[in-house]
Design an enzyme around this catalytic site. Structure first.
Site, PDB file in Angstrom:
ATOM      1  CG  ASP A  11      50.924   0.493  10.190  1.00 21.93           C
ATOM      2  OD1 ASP A  11      50.146   0.669   9.235  1.00 21.93           O
ATOM      3  OD2 ASP A  11      51.650   1.389  10.650  1.00 21.93           O
ATOM      4  CG  HIS A  16      50.249   7.666   8.136  1.00 17.20           C
ATOM      5  ND1 HIS A  16      51.384   6.892   8.017  1.00 17.20           N
ATOM      6  CD2 HIS A  16      50.609   8.933   7.746  1.00 17.20           C
ATOM      7  CE1 HIS A  16      52.380   7.630   7.579  1.00 17.20           C
ATOM      8  NE2 HIS A  16      51.936   8.870   7.395  1.00 17.20           N
TER       9      HIS A  16
END
Length: 399
Positions: free
Chosen positions: A168, A138
């Site tokens: 991200d 993540h």
């Protein structure tokens, strides 16, 4: 479709944040983005609170202006549907671990055989090769492994979890650049290509300046450098528990800053130009800022050019005069009838402004329309629905 990218047709197989943010930016500029989502394994962001009209606020933003195709890729016949769509939608973005799309019969080589002009963008955590290619991750993991976390935060504390998913969003922006570069290449040569975009790689690239220091023999640590709290460039607590961001690096800004905080004695030796400011000077600045509430400092610095601003909360940002003047919020049509405010596309275009058609749609809202445009007849659609291959929102799924 209107907008500078109206000629682009994109199949979006992504979820969560990185891929959807990238395709949102493209959809804002007119690209026809079709979100391919399984009715049995929907995007978790769709239902992540807070909800508005039953839809997660993140999903409504990340998937605005896109159409939704309900398609279960694990069903026999789903791969054939995608292969037919690729003839029309010649850009594909996916966010699975390496090898997953190949196992589904939708790998790059297979789809390129159906359309040699295909631009295939694979967004993964660690890329298509290397020892971590199959490893889960993540944003926090990519920020940690890229070295960003190691020189962030305070020297006497642990690295902080960032308030935005930096890796991200870095990968999303890299994907947009890569896709548009590949489009230019295709228009010049007629060839598509495979784009390997890694969240780890892009976080590493965004940490290039700190790595440059490390390669020069001076690896940065928390509160050791010009921009991470080692200098006077920092955020200081005010009397009411808020924070004031002081970016007074250059001598002229530092002198103006010292005058406003009524410490002209500090102005003759600008500590902000050094990699590490003397602790006594930072303590003096902190004590001065702590003597007054944030609103007082905002008023005092309102007409002073010193690179000093308040640390605002997200709900305060959208009401700030600069954000209002720049049109930071736009009203996006919502099926419930009430337009939904969302953050606008970040770039202003003089001739081709972004268009916001609707918030993120219900799963499968456009299945029949998308497949009909690709040549699927009513009998085919009915059979695919009965087999559980496709799903149309608002209709009973016979599968």
């Amino acid at each position: 479709m209107t907008g500078p990218l109206a000629s682009l047709r994109i199949l979006d197989f992504t979820a969560l944040v990185p891929g959807p943010f990238a395709t949102m930016l493209l959809a804002d500029l007119g690209a026809d983005v079709v979100r391919v989502e399984s009715p049995t394994r929907p995007d978790l962001v769709r239902y992540q609170p807070p909800l508005r009209d039953g839809l997660g606020s993140w999903y409504a933003t990340l998937n605005r202006s896109k159409r939704s195709l309900g398609l279960d890729l694990k069903q026999a016949g789903a791969a054939a549907v995608v292969r037919r769509l690729v003839a029309r939608y010649d850009i594909l973005v996916e966010q699975n671990r390496p090898g997953v799309m190949e196992r589904l019969g939708l790998g790059y080589e297979t789809l390129r055989a159906a359309n040699p002009r295909l631009i295939y963008c694979a967004l993964t955590g660690y890329g298509q090769d290397g020892p971590y290619r199959d490893r889960a991750g993540h944003d926090l993991n990519y920020v940690a492994l890229s070295g960003i976390a190691a020189h962030s935060g305070r020297a006497d504390g642990s690295p902080p979890p960032l308030g935005v998913p930096l890796a991200d969003l870095a990968a999303a922006n890299a994907a947009v650049i890569a896709i548009l570069a590949a489009v230019v290449h295709r228009r010049q040569t007629g060839e598509g290509q495979f784009l390997d975009v890694s969240m780890f790689d892009t976080a590493l690239a965004w940490n290039a300046l700190a790595i440059a220091d490390a390669l020069a023999g001076v690896p940065p640590a928390p509160e050791s450098g010009l921009l991470n709290g080692g200098s006077a460039y920092d955020a200081y607590a005010t009397a009411d528990g808020r924070y004031l961001a002081v970016g007074a690096l250059e001598p002229k800004f530092w002198r103006a800053f010292c005058a406003v905080i009524e410490r002209p004695d500090l102005a003759n030796a600008p500590p902000a130009l050094a990699q590490r400011a003397p602790q006594a000077i930072k303590e003096a600045v902190a004590a001065a800022i702590a003597a007054r509430p944030l609103a007082d400092w905002v008023e005092r610095f309102a007409t002073v050019d010193a690179c000093v601003e308040p640390v605002l909360a997200p709900d305060e940002v959208v009401e700030h005069p600069q954000a209002v003047a720049r049109g930071a919020l736009v009203l996006v049509p919502n099926p419930a009838g009430e337009p939904q405010p969302q953050v606008a596309h970040p770039v202003r275009f003089s001739a081709t402004p972004p268009v916001y058609r609707h918030v993120g749609p219900p799963l499968g809202a456009h299945t029949r329309a998308v497949l009909g445009e690709a040549g699927f007849g009513e009998a085919e659609l009915r059979e695919l629905q009965e087999q559980g291959v496709i799903y149309q929102a608002g209709e009973e799924d016979a599968g």
